[in-house]
Each structure stands twice: as structure tokens, then as C-alpha cells.
Design an enzyme around this catalytic site. Structure first.
Site, PDB file in Angstrom:
ATOM      1  CB  THR A 195      65.175 -10.128  14.079  1.00 58.68           C
ATOM      2  OG1 THR A 195      65.342  -8.930  14.819  1.00 58.68           O
ATOM      3  CG2 THR A 195      65.102  -9.813  12.593  1.00 58.68           C
ATOM      4  CG  HIS A 225      67.513  -5.911  14.704  1.00 54.23           C
ATOM      5  ND1 HIS A 225      66.378  -6.582  15.113  1.00 54.23           N
ATOM      6  CD2 HIS A 225      67.147  -4.609  14.584  1.00 54.23           C
ATOM      7  CE1 HIS A 225      65.376  -5.712  15.225  1.00 54.23           C
ATOM      8  NE2 HIS A 225      65.832  -4.504  14.910  1.00 54.23           N
ATOM      9  CB  CYS A 278      65.605  -2.215  12.662  1.00 57.32           C
ATOM     10  SG  CYS A 278      65.624  -1.291  14.201  1.00 57.32           S
TER      11      CYS A 278
END
Length: 199
Positions: free
Chosen positions: A43, A65, A48
Site C-alpha cells: 500500500t 488502509h 492514511c
């Protein structure tokens, strides 16, 4: 950049990353993934946060996430919110044979990359949220790379719990911020309803 090798067949929804000699699956904002095989979860994070949670005995792990800790203190039934993203990830691990008392975590992200959200300090709030959540659940945090102003790319191997993080150069900050701004716009345009949303 990971490359797809069409000559090698891997699990559905994965691509082959020659740098790691592994199949990889991307975990996008508002998403989560759980696996017990040799695939790698990847990711890209700005404001985030991603929690990588692993049971070393069951050899199963997963990654989420999320962009927002919760909805005005509530959980919200969507993996876009940390409270729900953590709950659904842990529940999926338990379904696959993990034991809550053995769970270990590594957490990443929470950078200040969104100029429009510096007032709310969303990255800092996300980072504090995930640490508080794991402490409340008595899940040991083995490693973390949180805060600062740099985006990160995270590679996580669910079966072993190995996690690698790369802090990305300043030149990539604008691109990550643009992606998160677009994601945030979608969240505002589409209120959270139902169960997990995949983007």
C-alpha cells in the site's frame, strides 16, 4: 515500480513483483486484505494509516488502509474509518485461525501530506487512533513509522509478519496528496452506508 510477469500465474488479484520474487496485492484506501500464503500486501500511504496485524503461530496476517479515525467519534460501518477497519481486519484474522492473544501489529502512515486537512491534523489523529486502539485491544505493537510529512510505501508479508517501509522522496508527496484528496472527495460525495466499501 512492481511489474506484472504474465508468464507466472499467481493468486487472483495479484501481480508478480520481481524485486521480491513474490506475488503482491495492492491494498487501496478503504480496503483491507488477509492472507496466509506467501503473497505480499502493498500500500501507499500519506495521511492514511495502515495496520499490519499478524499471528505468528497461525501464520496468517492482514493489512488495512484507512483515512479517518471515525465519524465524529463513532465507528461508521465502512473500512474508510479506522475503528471499523481495525474491527473487520481482526475479525477476519480470527476467522482464519488467529488467536487474539497472539496478535502482533506494525503500523505506518499518518503523515501531514494534505494541506487542506492540516487544521484537523488528520494524519496525526489517525496515528494516535491506531496506537490507542491497539493498546485498548492489548495487541502488541512491534514496530511503527508514523507521522512526519513524507509518504510511505509499505510491503507486508502476512504469513511471516515481515514488513518493509520505504519513505518516498518529496517529489512524490504531491502525487500522494492528490490521490488522497480525490479519495476524500469521494468520501464526502458518498456517505458511509452498509458494510465494507471497496474502491
Amino acid at each position: 515500480m512492481a511489474v506484472l510477469d504474465a508468464r507466472r500465474a499467481g493468486p487472483a488479484g495479484t501481480y508478480y513483483d520481481s524485486r521480491f520474487d513474490a506475488y503482491a496485492a495492492k491494498v487501496l484506501p478503504g480496503d483491507y486484505a488477509v492472507a496466509a500464503d506467501a503473497r505480499m500486501l502493498v500500500t501507499l500511504l500519506g495521511s492514511c494509516v495502515a495496520a499490519c496485524v499478524h499471528d505468528p503461530l497461525a501464520r496468517v496476517g492482514g493489512m488495512n488502509h484507512f483515512l479517518l479515525p471515525g465519524v465524529d467519534g463513532a465507528s461508521g460501518e465502512s473500512a474508510r474509518y479506522g475503528s471499523y477497519a481495525m474491527e473487520v481486519l481482526i475479525n477476519e484474522l480470527l476467522k482464519r485461525g488467529a488467536a487474539r492473544q497472539r496478535l502482533q501489529a506494525k503500523v505506518f502512515g499518518g503523515a501531514a501530506v494534505l494541506p487542506s486537512m492540516k487544521v484537523g491534523n488528520v494524519g496525526e489523529r489517525n496515528a494516535q487512533f491506531v496506537l490507542d486502539y491497539l493498546a485498548a485491544e492489548r495487541i502488541n505493537v512491534l514496530g511503527s513509522d508514523l507521522g512526519d510529512i513524507v509518504p510511505r510505501r509499505v510491503h507486508f508479508f502476512p504469513a511471516t509478519g515481515r514488513a518493509l517501509v520505504k519513505r518516498l522522496p518529496a517529489a512524490e508527496r504531491a502525487s500522494v496528496a492528490a490521490d488522497e484528496t480525490r479519495y476524500l472527495s469521494r468520501l464526502r460525495a458518498k456517505p458511509a452506508t452498509g458494510s465494507v466499501e471497496l474502491f
